[in-house]
Design an enzyme around this catalytic site. Structure first.
Site, PDB file in Angstrom:
ATOM      1  N   ARG A  39       0.846  -1.198   0.000  1.00  0.00           N
ATOM      2  CA  ARG A  39       0.000   0.000   0.000  1.00  0.00           C
ATOM      3  C   ARG A  39       0.881   1.248   0.000  1.00  0.00           C
ATOM      4  NH1 ARG A  39      -1.873   1.771   4.477  1.00  0.00           N
ATOM      5  NH2 ARG A  39      -2.514  -0.205   5.382  1.00  0.00           N
TER       6      ARG A  39
ATOM      7  N   TYR B 129     -14.669  18.077 -15.741  1.00  0.00           N
ATOM      8  CA  TYR B 129     -15.091  16.676 -15.860  1.00  0.00           C
ATOM      9  C   TYR B 129     -16.152  16.343 -14.804  1.00  0.00           C
ATOM     10  CZ  TYR B 129     -14.870  11.594 -15.578  1.00  0.00           C
ATOM     11  OH  TYR B 129     -15.201  10.267 -15.527  1.00  0.00           O
TER      12      TYR B 129
ATOM     13  N   ASP C 109      -5.441  19.134 -15.512  1.00  0.00           N
ATOM     14  CA  ASP C 109      -5.883  17.801 -15.914  1.00  0.00           C
ATOM     15  C   ASP C 109      -5.472  17.643 -17.379  1.00  0.00           C
ATOM     16  OD1 ASP C 109      -7.260  15.568 -16.827  1.00  0.00           O
ATOM     17  OD2 ASP C 109      -8.997  15.925 -15.543  1.00  0.00           O
TER      18      ASP C 109
ATOM     19  N   LYS D 144      -7.372   6.576 -19.897  1.00  0.00           N
ATOM     20  CA  LYS D 144      -7.683   7.069 -21.235  1.00  0.00           C
ATOM     21  C   LYS D 144      -6.482   6.884 -22.172  1.00  0.00           C
ATOM     22  CE  LYS D 144     -11.421   8.174 -18.992  1.00  0.00           C
ATOM     23  NZ  LYS D 144     -11.648   9.465 -18.391  1.00  0.00           N
TER      24      LYS D 144
HETATM   25  C1  LIG Z   1     -12.060  10.012 -17.166  1.00  0.00           C
HETATM   26  C2  LIG Z   1     -11.582  11.337 -16.711  1.00  0.00           C
HETATM   27  C3  LIG Z   1     -11.332  11.590 -15.344  1.00  0.00           C
HETATM   28  C4  LIG Z   1     -11.605  10.568 -14.251  1.00  0.00           C
HETATM   29  O1  LIG Z   1     -10.741   9.474 -14.310  1.00  0.00           O
HETATM   30  P1  LIG Z   1     -11.146   7.970 -13.891  1.00  0.00           P
HETATM   31  O2  LIG Z   1      -9.935   7.194 -14.284  1.00  0.00           O
HETATM   32  O3  LIG Z   1     -12.392   7.594 -14.625  1.00  0.00           O
HETATM   33  O4  LIG Z   1     -11.366   7.979 -12.412  1.00  0.00           O
HETATM   34  C5  LIG Z   1     -10.855  12.842 -14.995  1.00  0.00           C
HETATM   35  N1  LIG Z   1     -10.646  13.818 -15.927  1.00  0.00           N
HETATM   36  C6  LIG Z   1     -10.899  13.599 -17.232  1.00  0.00           C
HETATM   37  C7  LIG Z   1     -10.657  14.716 -18.206  1.00  0.00           C
HETATM   38  C8  LIG Z   1     -11.373  12.375 -17.671  1.00  0.00           C
HETATM   39  O5  LIG Z   1     -11.628  12.189 -18.981  1.00  0.00           O
END
Ligand SMILES: *Cc1c(COP(=O)(O)O)cnc(C)c1O
Length: 373
Positions: free
Chosen positions: A48, A100, A172, A197
Site C-alpha cells: 500500500r 469533468y 488535468d 484514457k
Molecule cells: C475520465 C476522466 C477523469 C476521471 O478518471 P477515472 O480514471 O475515470 O477515475 C478525470 N478527468 C478527465 C478529463 C477524464 O476524462
C-alpha cells in the site's frame, strides 16, 4: 533530454538484473524482507505504501511529463481526491464550469461537506478567474481541452493567477497527454491524469496519476494521504500502463490526424449544425490551443438539429462503438448528456467522438451512413 517517443519506450525500465528479462517482471509481493532491526534493505516494506512495479510506472510518468516525481493511483478520481484532501477545510478552489463530471461530483458532493469552497467559472477568459480569486484561493484547477465542449483555457495565464495569490495550479492533462501539452513547462505545479484514457490506450485498465513539477510539502502530504487512504493501483494495472505508454506518441499522432479529417468532414456535412474541435480556425480557442498544444488532439464533439437526431446517429453507427470513455484504439461515440444525466450542462444535441486508430476513411464512412441513414 530524450524525445518523448524514446522516453515512452525506455523511461522507468531497465533490463531485469536478476534474469536479463527485457520486459520488466510484475512484482506481486505485498510485503518485503526487513532486517532484524526493522530496517528496509531494499527500500520497500508493504505494497500500500510502495511497490516496485508501481515505482517503475511513477518514474516513467515523471519523465514523460518532465516532472520531478509522480504518484500512480487506482483511478483518475482517486488522484483528484487525494489532491483535494491535501487542501484544508475553508480553502477555496476555482474550477472550470464544465470540469469533468466526476470532478464536479467530488467537489460538490464530497469535498464541499469537508469544508472546501468552490467557484465554477468560465475559464476560457482569464478575467473571469481573476474576478473569482479570493485571498484564500489555494488551487486553480485547469482542464483543457475541456470535456465535452473542447473549450480551451490558457495554462500560462492560469498559473500566473494561481501564483499571484500563492496558490497552486493543477492541469488535468488527460485529453492533452504529455505528447501534445506540457503544463509543467508552463509553470503548473501538478499534472493530473486519468491514465484510463490515452496513457493506457486500450480500454482495459483503470488508473490515475499526479505528477509534480517539484518535490514539496504538499506533494509529500498527497503521498501520505494515498499511502494511508489506500487508493493505489495493482501491480498488474501498473504493468499494463507501462505497456500502453510505449506506443502513446504514435497512437496520439495518428489520432490527431484522423480527428482533423473527421472534423473537416463533419463541418461540411449539412446535417451537422456545429463542430467543436480546437483544430478548426473557427473554434474560439484555436489561437490559444495552437500556442500551447503541439496538435489538437483526438477528441471532438458535434451537434445535430435535435436530441432525437443526435441519439439516432449514435444508434446507427456500425463500426464505431456507442460507449463512454475515450483515448483508446477503438473509436467511441457518446450522447454525453444522457451519460451525465440530470443537471448536465452538455447540450442534448451533442455527440462526443473519441477517434481511434481505425483507417480514417472507414471512420468517416461509418459517420456518413449514420448521418444519412
Ligand atoms: C475520465 C476522466 C477523469 C476521471 O478518471 P477515472 O480514471 O475515470 O477515475 C478525470 N478527468 C478527465 C478529463 C477524464 O476524462
Amino acid at each position: 533530454m530524450a524525445h518523448i517517443e524514446t522516453l515512452a519506450i525506455h523511461a522507468g525500465r531497465q533490463v531485469d538484473p536478476s534474469t536479463g528479462a527485457v520486459v520488466p517482471p510484475i512484482i506481486l509481493s505485498t510485503t518485503f524482507e526487513r532486517g532484524g532491526d526493522g530496517s528496509l534493505p531494499y527500500g520497500f516494506s508493504y505494497a500500500r505504501d510502495r511497490n516496485p512495479t508501481r515505482s517503475m510506472l511513477e518514474q516513467c510518468l515523471a519523465e514523460l511529463e518532465g516532472g520531478s516525481a509522480a504518484l500512480a493511483f487506482s483511478s483518475g478520481q482517486a488522484a483528484a481526491q487525494a489532491l483535494l484532501q491535501a487542501l484544508k477545510p475553508g480553502d477555496h478552489v476555482i474550477t472550470p464550469e464544465d470540469v469533468y463530471m466526476g470532478v464536479t461530483h467530488l467537489l460538490r458532493d464530497v469535498m464541499q461537506s469537508w469544508g472546501l469552497q468552490v467557484s465554477f467559472v468560465d475559464m476560457t477568459d482569464p478575467e473571469n478567474v481573476r474576478a473569482a480569486l479570493r485571498p484564500h484561493t489555494r488551487l486553480i484547477w485547469v482542464e483543457t481541452p475541456s470535456n465535452p465542449l473542447l473549450k480551451i483555457s490558457d495554462i500560462a495565464a492560469m498559473v500566473e493567477l494561481a501564483h499571484a495569490v500563492e496558490g497552486l495550479c493543477v492541469v488535468d492533462n488527460t485529453w492533452g497527454t504529455p505528447m501534445l501539452q506540457r503544463p509543467l513547462e508552463l509553470g503548473a505545479d501538478f499534472v493530473l491524469h486519468s491514465t484510463t484514457k490515452y496513457l493506457g490506450g486500450h480500454s482495459d485498465v483503470l488508473g490515475g496519476a499526479l505528477i509534480a513539477r517539484e518535490q514539496s510539502p504538499v506533494f509529500e502530504r498527497i503521498r501520505e494521504i494515498q499511502s494511508v487512504g489506500g487508493g493505489v493501483p495493482s501491480p498488474f494495472d501498473c504493468w499494463l500502463l507501462m505497456r500502453g505508454i510505449q506506443t502513446l506518441p504514435y497512437r496520439v499522432r495518428a489520432q490527431c490526424q484522423h480527428a482533423e479529417q473527421v472534423a473537416r468532414f463533419l463541418s461540411e456535412h449539412p446535417a451537422v449544425t456545429r463542430v467543436h474541435f480546437p483544430g478548426l480556425e473557427s473554434h474560439p480557442g484555436h489561437a490559444v490551443a495552437a500556442r500551447q498544444m503541439r496538435a489538437f488532439g483526438g477528441m471532438l464533439a458535434f451537434e445535430l438539429g435535435s436530441r432525437e437526431q443526435a441519439q439516432a446517429v449514435a444508434a446507427r453507427v456500425k463500426m464505431i462503438i456507442c460507449a463512454t470513455s475515450l483515448g483508446s484504439v477503438e473509436s467511441l461515440i457518446e450522447h454525453r448528456a444522457s451519460t451525465e444525466g440530470p443537471g448536465t450542462r452538455t447540450p442534448d444535441t451533442l455527440l462526443r467522438l473519441s477517434i481511434g486508430l481505425e483507417h480514417p476513411d472507414d471512420i468517416i464512412a461509418d459517420l456518413r451512413q449514420a448521418l444519412e441513414g
